[in-house]
Scaffold this motif. Structure first.
Motif, PDB file in Angstrom:
ATOM      1  N   ARG A  38      67.773  80.561  28.745  1.00 21.18           N
ATOM      2  CA  ARG A  38      67.344  79.402  27.951  1.00 21.18           C
ATOM      3  C   ARG A  38      65.824  79.350  27.839  1.00 21.18           C
ATOM      4  NH1 ARG A  38      71.678  75.006  30.490  1.00 21.18           N
ATOM      5  NH2 ARG A  38      73.380  75.497  29.043  1.00 21.18           N
ATOM      6  N   VAL A  39      65.127  79.645  28.916  1.00 20.12           N
ATOM      7  CA  VAL A  39      63.654  79.661  28.857  1.00 20.12           C
ATOM      8  C   VAL A  39      63.188  80.756  27.894  1.00 20.12           C
ATOM      9  CG1 VAL A  39      61.537  80.043  30.171  1.00 20.12           C
ATOM     10  CG2 VAL A  39      63.417  78.705  31.185  1.00 20.12           C
ATOM     11  N   ALA A  40      63.817  81.920  27.991  1.00 22.80           N
ATOM     12  CA  ALA A  40      63.439  83.008  27.071  1.00 22.80           C
ATOM     13  C   ALA A  40      63.724  82.608  25.629  1.00 22.80           C
ATOM     14  CB  ALA A  40      64.192  84.287  27.435  1.00 22.80           C
ATOM     15  N   THR A  41      64.815  81.898  25.412  1.00 21.59           N
ATOM     16  CA  THR A  41      65.150  81.438  24.068  1.00 21.59           C
ATOM     17  C   THR A  41      64.113  80.425  23.581  1.00 21.59           C
ATOM     18  OG1 THR A  41      67.507  81.816  24.465  1.00 21.59           O
ATOM     19  CG2 THR A  41      66.938  80.292  22.678  1.00 21.59           C
ATOM     20  N   ALA A  42      63.695  79.540  24.470  1.00 18.12           N
ATOM     21  CA  ALA A  42      62.655  78.569  24.114  1.00 18.12           C
ATOM     22  C   ALA A  42      61.353  79.274  23.733  1.00 18.12           C
ATOM     23  CB  ALA A  42      62.417  77.601  25.277  1.00 18.12           C
ATOM     24  N   GLY A  43      61.139  80.439  24.294  1.00 20.70           N
ATOM     25  CA  GLY A  43      59.880  81.147  24.064  1.00 20.70           C
ATOM     26  C   GLY A  43      59.914  82.153  22.927  1.00 20.70           C
ATOM     27  N   LEU A  44      61.044  82.241  22.217  1.00 22.13           N
ATOM     28  CA  LEU A  44      61.156  83.265  21.158  1.00 22.13           C
ATOM     29  C   LEU A  44      60.023  83.118  20.150  1.00 22.13           C
ATOM     30  CD1 LEU A  44      65.005  83.430  20.520  1.00 22.13           C
ATOM     31  CD2 LEU A  44      63.523  85.157  21.565  1.00 22.13           C
ATOM     32  N   GLY A  45      59.338  84.200  19.886  1.00 20.66           N
ATOM     33  CA  GLY A  45      58.218  84.185  18.962  1.00 20.66           C
ATOM     34  C   GLY A  45      56.879  83.867  19.621  1.00 20.66           C
ATOM     35  N   GLU A  46      56.923  83.399  20.855  1.00 18.26           N
ATOM     36  CA  GLU A  46      55.686  83.102  21.584  1.00 18.26           C
ATOM     37  C   GLU A  46      55.144  84.379  22.229  1.00 18.26           C
ATOM     38  OE1 GLU A  46      54.351  80.087  21.604  1.00 18.26           O
ATOM     39  OE2 GLU A  46      56.015  79.028  20.640  1.00 18.26           O
ATOM     40  N   ALA A  47      53.811  84.425  22.350  1.00 16.54           N
ATOM     41  CA  ALA A  47      53.189  85.635  22.892  1.00 16.54           C
ATOM     42  C   ALA A  47      53.581  85.885  24.348  1.00 16.54           C
ATOM     43  CB  ALA A  47      51.662  85.530  22.775  1.00 16.54           C
ATOM     44  N   TRP A  48      53.908  84.814  25.073  1.00 17.21           N
ATOM     45  CA  TRP A  48      54.220  84.992  26.501  1.00 17.21           C
ATOM     46  C   TRP A  48      55.635  85.500  26.761  1.00 17.21           C
ATOM     47  CZ3 TRP A  48      58.335  82.021  28.014  1.00 17.21           C
ATOM     48  CH2 TRP A  48      58.606  80.835  27.309  1.00 17.21           C
ATOM     49  N   ALA A  49      56.487  85.452  25.747  1.00 16.65           N
ATOM     50  CA  ALA A  49      57.911  85.705  25.987  1.00 16.65           C
ATOM     51  C   ALA A  49      58.218  87.111  26.533  1.00 16.65           C
ATOM     52  CB  ALA A  49      58.722  85.414  24.726  1.00 16.65           C
ATOM     53  N   PRO A  50      57.724  88.184  25.898  1.00 12.94           N
ATOM     54  CA  PRO A  50      58.059  89.508  26.444  1.00 12.94           C
ATOM     55  C   PRO A  50      57.597  89.687  27.894  1.00 12.94           C
ATOM     56  CG  PRO A  50      57.262  89.710  24.199  1.00 12.94           C
ATOM     57  CD  PRO A  50      57.009  88.276  24.599  1.00 12.94           C
ATOM     58  N   GLY A  51      56.391  89.230  28.201  1.00 11.46           N
ATOM     59  CA  GLY A  51      55.900  89.344  29.573  1.00 11.46           C
ATOM     60  C   GLY A  51      56.755  88.556  30.547  1.00 11.46           C
ATOM     61  N   PHE A  52      57.203  87.387  30.101  1.00 11.83           N
ATOM     62  CA  PHE A  52      58.094  86.572  30.931  1.00 11.83           C
ATOM     63  C   PHE A  52      59.407  87.301  31.190  1.00 11.83           C
ATOM     64  CE2 PHE A  52      61.776  83.681  30.744  1.00 11.83           C
ATOM     65  CZ  PHE A  52      61.596  83.006  31.942  1.00 11.83           C
ATOM     66  N   VAL A  53      59.976  87.863  30.152  1.00 10.24           N
ATOM     67  CA  VAL A  53      61.262  88.554  30.292  1.00 10.24           C
ATOM     68  C   VAL A  53      61.158  89.683  31.323  1.00 10.24           C
ATOM     69  CG1 VAL A  53      62.930  90.037  29.101  1.00 10.24           C
ATOM     70  CG2 VAL A  53      62.081  87.953  27.988  1.00 10.24           C
ATOM     71  N   VAL A  54      60.144  90.493  31.191  1.00  9.99           N
ATOM     72  CA  VAL A  54      59.974  91.607  32.133  1.00  9.99           C
ATOM     73  C   VAL A  54      59.778  91.073  33.553  1.00  9.99           C
ATOM     74  CG1 VAL A  54      58.540  93.595  32.734  1.00  9.99           C
ATOM     75  CG2 VAL A  54      59.046  93.101  30.326  1.00  9.99           C
ATOM     76  N   ALA A  55      59.025  89.976  33.685  1.00 10.33           N
ATOM     77  CA  ALA A  55      58.755  89.402  35.013  1.00 10.33           C
ATOM     78  C   ALA A  55      60.035  88.871  35.654  1.00 10.33           C
ATOM     79  CB  ALA A  55      57.704  88.303  34.906  1.00 10.33           C
ATOM     80  N   VAL A  56      60.919  88.303  34.855  1.00 11.41           N
ATOM     81  CA  VAL A  56      62.193  87.806  35.403  1.00 11.41           C
ATOM     82  C   VAL A  56      63.013  88.974  35.950  1.00 11.41           C
ATOM     83  CG1 VAL A  56      64.404  86.697  34.854  1.00 11.41           C
ATOM     84  CG2 VAL A  56      62.263  85.752  33.937  1.00 11.41           C
ATOM     85  N   TYR A  57      63.078  90.056  35.179  1.00 13.79           N
ATOM     86  CA  TYR A  57      63.820  91.232  35.664  1.00 13.79           C
ATOM     87  C   TYR A  57      63.200  91.782  36.947  1.00 13.79           C
ATOM     88  CZ  TYR A  57      66.826  91.645  31.578  1.00 13.79           C
ATOM     89  OH  TYR A  57      67.780  91.411  30.619  1.00 13.79           O
ATOM     90  N   ARG A  58      61.882  91.839  36.992  1.00 15.08           N
ATOM     91  CA  ARG A  58      61.222  92.376  38.177  1.00 15.08           C
ATOM     92  C   ARG A  58      61.515  91.484  39.382  1.00 15.08           C
ATOM     93  NH1 ARG A  58      56.064  91.909  36.883  1.00 15.08           N
ATOM     94  NH2 ARG A  58      56.187  93.630  35.396  1.00 15.08           N
ATOM     95  N   ALA A  59      61.505  90.163  39.163  1.00  7.40           N
ATOM     96  CA  ALA A  59      61.790  89.229  40.255  1.00  7.40           C
ATOM     97  C   ALA A  59      63.198  89.460  40.798  1.00  7.40           C
ATOM     98  CB  ALA A  59      61.633  87.794  39.764  1.00  7.40           C
ATOM     99  N   ASN A  60      64.159  89.642  39.918  1.00  5.02           N
ATOM    100  CA  ASN A  60      65.556  89.805  40.319  1.00  5.02           C
ATOM    101  C   ASN A  60      65.792  91.162  40.979  1.00  5.02           C
ATOM    102  OD1 ASN A  60      68.337  89.582  40.573  1.00  5.02           O
ATOM    103  ND2 ASN A  60      68.758  89.432  38.386  1.00  5.02           N
ATOM    104  N   PHE A  61      65.413  92.223  40.296  1.00  5.02           N
ATOM    105  CA  PHE A  61      65.784  93.572  40.737  1.00  5.02           C
ATOM    106  C   PHE A  61      64.678  94.319  41.486  1.00  5.02           C
ATOM    107  CE2 PHE A  61      68.564  92.831  36.952  1.00  5.02           C
ATOM    108  CZ  PHE A  61      69.759  92.760  37.653  1.00  5.02           C
ATOM    109  N   GLY A  62      63.484  93.793  41.450  1.00  3.05           N
ATOM    110  CA  GLY A  62      62.395  94.442  42.187  1.00  3.05           C
ATOM    111  C   GLY A  62      62.010  93.680  43.436  1.00  3.05           C
ATOM    112  N   GLU A  63      62.241  92.350  43.407  1.00  2.00           N
ATOM    113  CA  GLU A  63      61.745  91.506  44.508  1.00  2.00           C
ATOM    114  C   GLU A  63      62.837  90.627  45.111  1.00  2.00           C
ATOM    115  OE1 GLU A  63      58.756  89.466  42.281  1.00  2.00           O
ATOM    116  OE2 GLU A  63      57.573  91.287  41.942  1.00  2.00           O
ATOM    117  N   ASP A  64      64.082  90.792  44.655  1.00  2.00           N
ATOM    118  CA  ASP A  64      65.223  90.037  45.207  1.00  2.00           C
ATOM    119  C   ASP A  64      64.968  88.530  45.216  1.00  2.00           C
ATOM    120  OD1 ASP A  64      67.755  89.636  46.254  1.00  2.00           O
ATOM    121  OD2 ASP A  64      67.138  90.009  48.326  1.00  2.00           O
TER     122      ASP A  64
END
Lengths: 203, 203
Positions: free
Chosen positions: A98-124
């Motif tokens: 939902r947060v990523a959806t709220a950010g669609l078209g915003e400059a921060w969105a791609p960086g946020f998406v990658v950071a969420v994945y890193r938090a989940n699968f890189g940092e547990d």
């Protein structure tokens, strides 16, 4: 990049391991290939449920799951990405989507998406935690408080629901997936280059 | 090629679409990579049955199946391989797997394997037909009548059964799969190059 140049829609689900690999390399890879990316968060849960699955296939099928974790470790290693098997899998990615959806078209969105994945699968880390998500939005250059507030609105919830329906209508059954304007579907991080090649045809 | 050079086991099932792609390019690709290949026919049916599946996942999950046929058409096209969706899927590959098992170590075996896949997925022929299989052995340089006779012996049937158990013990859950002497497993035609790279480590 011209708006009528080659485009690709990148469909991702935050609980999806292989989507981490695709998201992490998407920015640089798409830039190098000259392709504009539409980032499309969606939910696999409803699509799996339609197939009669109430859990990740990687949990339902032990051998497939064991392979996936080993494969992910090898591939993340090749890409130089932090990776560890999370203590919880799959994690609930609804709020993050939902947060990523709220950010669609915003400059921060791609960086946020990658950071969420890193938090989940890189940092547990628990990506269902609103405080973590707000911090990741802010770290990516957005307004975390505003993004979390937007994520709670009916408009954003409806938009994410519509995206999941759109994914299903496109024939998507897993993540990551890539679709082209002319209707081709490519499934899996290992199909990204093929999807790029298809998207560039005719340009 | 030295017998103690890099080796890879290639696990294939004749009903598997993506195994066609791997088998068709294996000879030239392995030669170019300097890797000795152990061709390992096995049966996926018993392994799927252990997972509670009594049909191909591509039949059980419609969206996944639709995608697979399109993906196969694209990939076969890229490789210049004849391809058409067979009128029956999956076809019974038991006898073909027994013939391939009877031929293990024989010069005709790899050519026979590729020809069986081409018959099934390129020419829509019934690969359960003994006459077809005998003709394909002969065309590959073997003795079709002798190979079919060998395929009917308890020794060959037992050997194929043991191969399927060995595949399962290695964690194999799909085809094609590739295993290295040090225990790594790679699943899917799109992992062949990665498997080659792993097999070459240390040589």
């Amino acid at each position: 990049m011209s708006t009528d140049g080659p485009r690709l829609s990148f469909w991702f689900e935050f609980a999806s391991t292989y989507s981490y690999l695709a998201a992490a390399r998407m920015g640089a890879a798409a830039h190098a290939a000259g392709i504009a990316i539409d980032w499309r968060p969606f939910l696999l849960g409803p699509i799996f449920a339609d197939q009669g699955m109430t859990d990740s296939p990687f949990n339902l099928f032990a051998a497939k799951g064991a392979y996936m974790w080993r494969d992910m470790a090898r591939l993340a290693g090749d890409l130089g990405l932090p990776f560890q098997r999370p203590s919880q899998f799959p994690r609930n990615g609804l709020l993050a989507a939902r947060v990523a959806t709220a950010g669609l078209g915003e400059a921060w969105a791609p960086g946020f998406v990658v950071a969420v994945y890193r938090a989940n699968f890189g940092e547990d880390k628990d990506i269902a935690d609103p405080a973590l998500l707000a911090a990741l939005v802010t770290a990516a250059g957005g307004d975390g408080t505003a993004a979390l507030a937007a994520a709670a609105t009916p408009a954003v919830k409806d938009r994410l629901r519509a995206s999941t329906q759109a994914a299903k209508a496109l024939g998507i059954f897993g993540a990551p997936s890539f679709t082209t304007p002319d209707g081709e579907l490519f499934w899996g991080n290992d199909r990204l280059e093929q999807a790029f090649a298809w998207a560039r045809r005719g340009y």
